[in-house]
Design a protein around this motif. Structure first.
Motif, mmCIF file in Angstrom:
data_model
loop_
_atom_site.group_PDB
_atom_site.id
_atom_site.type_symbol
_atom_site.label_atom_id
_atom_site.label_comp_id
_atom_site.label_asym_id
_atom_site.label_seq_id
_atom_site.Cartn_x
_atom_site.Cartn_y
_atom_site.Cartn_z
ATOM 1 N N THR A 115 -6.294 3.047 11.012
ATOM 2 C CA THR A 115 -7.498 3.654 10.426
ATOM 3 C C THR A 115 -7.565 4.380 9.343
ATOM 4 O O THR A 115 -6.246 4.964 9.049
ATOM 5 N N LEU A 116 -8.539 4.608 8.503
ATOM 6 C CA LEU A 116 -8.299 5.137 7.055
ATOM 7 C C LEU A 116 -9.643 6.269 7.082
ATOM 8 O O LEU A 116 -10.712 6.111 7.852
ATOM 9 N N ASP A 117 -9.684 6.883 6.402
ATOM 10 C CA ASP A 117 -10.790 7.909 5.877
ATOM 11 C C ASP A 117 -11.858 7.210 5.516
ATOM 12 O O ASP A 117 -11.594 6.074 5.094
ATOM 13 N N ASP A 118 -12.873 7.837 5.521
ATOM 14 C CA ASP A 118 -14.268 7.222 5.099
ATOM 15 C C ASP A 118 -14.342 6.704 3.588
ATOM 16 O O ASP A 118 -14.815 5.565 3.473
ATOM 17 N N GLY A 119 -13.556 7.459 2.779
ATOM 18 C CA GLY A 119 -13.798 6.884 1.400
ATOM 19 C C GLY A 119 -12.798 5.642 1.126
ATOM 20 O O GLY A 119 -13.394 4.740 0.427
ATOM 21 N N GLU A 120 -11.514 5.836 1.722
ATOM 22 C CA GLU A 120 -10.883 4.521 1.425
ATOM 23 C C GLU A 120 -11.440 3.049 2.295
ATOM 24 O O GLU A 120 -11.457 2.178 1.717
ATOM 25 N N ALA A 121 -12.087 3.690 3.438
ATOM 26 C CA ALA A 121 -12.646 2.433 4.270
ATOM 27 C C ALA A 121 -13.732 2.068 3.386
ATOM 28 O O ALA A 121 -13.960 0.781 3.383
ATOM 29 N N LEU A 141 -12.382 -0.295 9.867
ATOM 30 C CA LEU A 141 -11.424 0.395 9.222
ATOM 31 C C LEU A 141 -11.351 1.842 9.570
ATOM 32 O O LEU A 141 -10.230 2.497 9.506
ATOM 33 N N ILE A 142 -12.268 2.414 10.169
ATOM 34 C CA ILE A 142 -12.410 3.899 10.630
ATOM 35 C C ILE A 142 -12.213 3.990 12.144
ATOM 36 O O ILE A 142 -12.195 4.978 12.668
ATOM 37 N N SER A 143 -12.170 2.997 12.988
ATOM 38 C CA SER A 143 -12.007 3.172 14.602
ATOM 39 C C SER A 143 -10.723 2.396 14.915
ATOM 40 O O SER A 143 -10.529 1.318 14.363
ATOM 41 N N GLY A 144 -10.116 2.936 15.768
ATOM 42 C CA GLY A 144 -8.927 2.345 16.219
ATOM 43 C C GLY A 144 -7.857 3.615 16.168
ATOM 44 O O GLY A 144 -7.843 4.832 16.084
ATOM 45 N N SER A 145 -6.482 2.970 16.263
ATOM 46 C CA SER A 145 -5.500 3.939 16.151
ATOM 47 C C SER A 145 -5.150 4.604 14.998
ATOM 48 O O SER A 145 -5.589 3.984 13.925
ATOM 49 N N ALA A 146 -4.928 5.793 14.771
ATOM 50 C CA ALA A 146 -4.487 6.533 13.640
ATOM 51 C C ALA A 146 -3.608 5.641 12.718
ATOM 52 O O ALA A 146 -4.071 5.911 11.384
ATOM 53 N N ALA A 147 -2.887 4.946 13.177
ATOM 54 C CA ALA A 147 -1.819 4.312 12.194
ATOM 55 C C ALA A 147 -2.745 3.112 11.417
ATOM 56 O O ALA A 147 -2.090 2.754 10.426
ATOM 57 N N HIS A 157 -14.595 -7.686 -5.667
ATOM 58 C CA HIS A 157 -14.178 -6.718 -6.942
ATOM 59 C C HIS A 157 -12.970 -6.257 -6.717
ATOM 60 O O HIS A 157 -12.495 -5.822 -5.364
ATOM 61 N N THR A 158 -12.066 -6.014 -7.655
ATOM 62 C CA THR A 158 -10.823 -5.343 -7.476
ATOM 63 C C THR A 158 -11.219 -3.814 -7.463
ATOM 64 O O THR A 158 -12.189 -3.218 -7.427
ATOM 65 N N VAL A 159 -10.235 -3.174 -6.335
ATOM 66 C CA VAL A 159 -10.499 -1.800 -5.915
ATOM 67 C C VAL A 159 -9.329 -1.136 -6.292
ATOM 68 O O VAL A 159 -8.339 -1.586 -6.473
ATOM 69 N N VAL A 160 -9.723 0.405 -6.522
ATOM 70 C CA VAL A 160 -8.792 1.292 -6.933
ATOM 71 C C VAL A 160 -8.359 2.170 -5.885
ATOM 72 O O VAL A 160 -9.223 2.990 -5.415
ATOM 73 N N ILE A 161 -7.246 2.246 -5.242
ATOM 74 C CA ILE A 161 -6.789 3.019 -3.941
ATOM 75 C C ILE A 161 -5.502 3.676 -4.417
ATOM 76 O O ILE A 161 -4.487 2.693 -4.503
ATOM 77 N N ASP A 162 -5.211 4.917 -4.177
ATOM 78 C CA ASP A 162 -4.057 5.557 -4.380
ATOM 79 C C ASP A 162 -3.280 5.725 -3.113
ATOM 80 O O ASP A 162 -2.035 5.928 -2.858
ATOM 81 N N GLU A 163 -3.833 5.770 -2.123
ATOM 82 C CA GLU A 163 -3.384 6.239 -0.619
ATOM 83 C C GLU A 163 -2.481 5.031 -0.157
ATOM 84 O O GLU A 163 -2.930 3.747 -0.165
ATOM 85 N N ARG A 164 -1.278 5.259 0.148
ATOM 86 C CA ARG A 164 -0.269 4.349 0.780
ATOM 87 C C ARG A 164 -0.430 3.633 1.945
ATOM 88 O O ARG A 164 -0.657 2.253 2.075
ATOM 89 N N LYS A 165 -1.158 4.378 2.768
ATOM 90 C CA LYS A 165 -1.701 3.510 4.144
ATOM 91 C C LYS A 165 -2.827 2.613 3.639
ATOM 92 O O LYS A 165 -2.866 1.557 4.401
#
Length: 144
Positions: A35-41, A27-33, A52-60
């Motif tokens: 990949t995610l920041d460490d926290g979201e990844a 999730l952190i390696s690859g094209s910018a489109a 488990h259910t996850v809570v993510i606010d970032e659209r990407k």
């Protein structure tokens, strides 16, 4: 603060196992489109291996989760704030203030399924929330 939440069983620290670390790395390696920041990844990796259910606010991150982890339940902070339990416990005025501050200050994402409810709750204040879609803000602004 975190220690108090752990003591009340409201927060648990977890470590990624090998499969989780592999997911995290992907999730952190690859094209910018794609990949995610460490926290979201890390959040998605933990959710993928734990179920488990996850809570993510970032659209990407929500898009990537839907594409890669179709069975994982992904919710947004707005889903929590809009829940009947939170509204009943805190009251509509306080929840409205929390949502307004989260939208205005932290640019919180609100899923489309909650747009009408948030607009009803915030009223004219919604026009000040730049993280809401422009069409919603303009609609509210035209009513005042």
């Amino acid at each position: 603060m975190a220690a108090a939440l752990v003591n009340e069983s409201l927060l648990e620290f977890v470590e990624l196992d090998d499969p989780g670390e592999d997911i995290f790395a992907s999730l952190i390696s690859g094209s910018a489109a794609d990949t995610l920041d460490d926290g979201e990844a890390a959040t998605l990796a933990v959710g993928a291996v734990s179920g488990h259910t996850v809570v993510i606010d970032e659209r990407k991150a929500q898009r990537i989760a839907a594409e890669r982890f179709a069975v994982m339940q992904v919710i947004a902070t707005a889903d929590i704030l809009c829940s009947e339990r939170v509204v009943t416990g805190l009251g509509a005025k306080q929840v409205g203030d929390l949502i307004f501050n989260s939208l205005a200050g932290a640019r919180m994402f609100v899923p489309e399924r909650h747009h009408a409810w948030v607009i009803d709750l915030l009223g004219a204040r919604a026009a000040e929330c730049q993280s809401l879609p422009a069409a919603l803000r303009q609609a509210v602004g035209s009513l005042t």
